[in-house]
Design an enzyme around this catalytic site. Structure first.
Site, mmCIF file in Angstrom:
data_model
loop_
_atom_site.group_PDB
_atom_site.id
_atom_site.type_symbol
_atom_site.label_atom_id
_atom_site.label_comp_id
_atom_site.label_asym_id
_atom_site.label_seq_id
_atom_site.Cartn_x
_atom_site.Cartn_y
_atom_site.Cartn_z
ATOM 1 N N HIS A 68 -2.409 8.206 -1.778
ATOM 2 C CA HIS A 68 -2.614 7.373 -2.950
ATOM 3 C C HIS A 68 -4.135 6.950 -3.246
ATOM 4 O O HIS A 68 -5.075 7.205 -2.155
ATOM 5 C CB HIS A 68 -1.882 5.958 -2.541
ATOM 6 C CG HIS A 68 -0.563 6.090 -2.163
ATOM 7 N ND1 HIS A 68 0.236 4.916 -2.067
ATOM 8 C CD2 HIS A 68 0.247 7.163 -2.665
ATOM 9 C CE1 HIS A 68 1.535 5.624 -2.021
ATOM 10 N NE2 HIS A 68 1.680 6.720 -2.405
ATOM 11 N N GLU A 70 -5.884 4.012 -3.057
ATOM 12 C CA GLU A 70 -6.278 3.071 -2.062
ATOM 13 C C GLU A 70 -6.621 4.065 -0.820
ATOM 14 O O GLU A 70 -7.717 3.987 -0.001
ATOM 15 C CB GLU A 70 -5.386 2.135 -1.815
ATOM 16 C CG GLU A 70 -5.001 1.328 -3.017
ATOM 17 C CD GLU A 70 -3.739 1.889 -3.721
ATOM 18 O OE1 GLU A 70 -2.736 1.202 -4.285
ATOM 19 O OE2 GLU A 70 -3.227 3.057 -3.736
ATOM 20 N N CYS A 96 1.051 -0.087 -2.450
ATOM 21 C CA CYS A 96 2.525 0.027 -1.915
ATOM 22 C C CYS A 96 2.081 -0.671 -0.462
ATOM 23 O O CYS A 96 1.012 -0.917 -0.058
ATOM 24 C CB CYS A 96 2.827 1.609 -1.767
ATOM 25 S SG CYS A 96 1.790 2.521 -0.436
ATOM 26 N N CYS A 99 -0.431 1.481 1.819
ATOM 27 C CA CYS A 99 -1.690 1.204 1.669
ATOM 28 C C CYS A 99 -1.875 -0.384 1.855
ATOM 29 O O CYS A 99 -3.064 -0.620 2.400
ATOM 30 C CB CYS A 99 -1.844 1.393 0.148
ATOM 31 S SG CYS A 99 -1.593 3.127 -0.270
#
Length: 147
Positions: A68, A70, A96, A99
Site C-alpha cells: 500500500h 502508506e 486500511c 496501514c
C-alpha cells in the site's frame, strides 16, 4: 494533497491508484504509492489476484502482491533513516486497518484524506490510538472528516 495525487499516478495497481505523502513541520519527508515490491513484476504485467478471486475492497488484504502507498511511505522513511514520529500523512484514500496499525505505531499524529475507504476497523484503530482523521476540505475548514 496535490503531491499525493501526483504520486498516485505512479501506481501499478489495476484496482485503485493511491498516493501518500508524510509531512513534518511543513517539510515533505517521504512519498509512497501502491504497487508490487521493488524488482518484482507489477500487476500491470501479471494481472490482479484480487480481481481473479473476486475479493471485495476492504477485505483479505493479504491476498495482494502489492504494497500500500502508506506502507511504502513508511518503508522509505526506514530505508533512509527518517523519523516520521509526529508527521502528518496526506493520502488520496483512507488507510486500511493494516496501514492504520502501522501509522499509529510509527507515531503519525494526523491523517488527511482526499477520499474515504470502507474499513471500519481502521477507523477504530485511529480513534483508539488518538490519531485524528480528517478530509482535505474539513482540514482546510477546521472541521472533522465525515462529521
Amino acid at each position: 494533497m496535490e503531491i499525493a495525487a501526483v504520486v498516485a499516478g505512479r501506481s501499478t495497481c489495476l484496482r485503485r491508484k493511491v498516493g501518500a505523502v508524510l509531512v513534518k513541520e511543513k517539510r515533505l519527508l517521504t512519498t509512497g504509492y501502491n504497487g508490487a515490491p521493488s524488482g518484482l513484476p507489477h500487476c500491470l504485467e501479471t494481472g490482479c489476484l484480487r480481481e481473479e478471486k473476486k475479493i471485495p475492497s476492504g477485505e483479505r488484504h493479504e491476498l495482494c502482491r502489492g504494497l500500500h502507498a502508506e506502507q511504502n511511505a513508511i518503508i522509505q522513511a526506514a530505508l533512509h533513516g527518517i523519523s516520521i514520529q509526529g508527521a502528518i500523512l496526506y493520502c488520496t484514500h483512507h488507510p486500511c486497518s493494516l496501514c492504520a496499525r502501522m501509522l499509529v505505531n510509527a507515531g503519525v499524529k494526523k491523517i488527511v484524506l482526499q477520499q474515504d475507504y470502507p474499513d471500519e476497523l481502521a477507523r477504530q484503530f485511529f480513534e483508539s490510538g488518538g490519531v485524528p482523521v480528517v478530509g482535505l476540505k474539513e482540514e482546510q475548514e477546521g472541521t472533522g472528516f465525515g462529521k
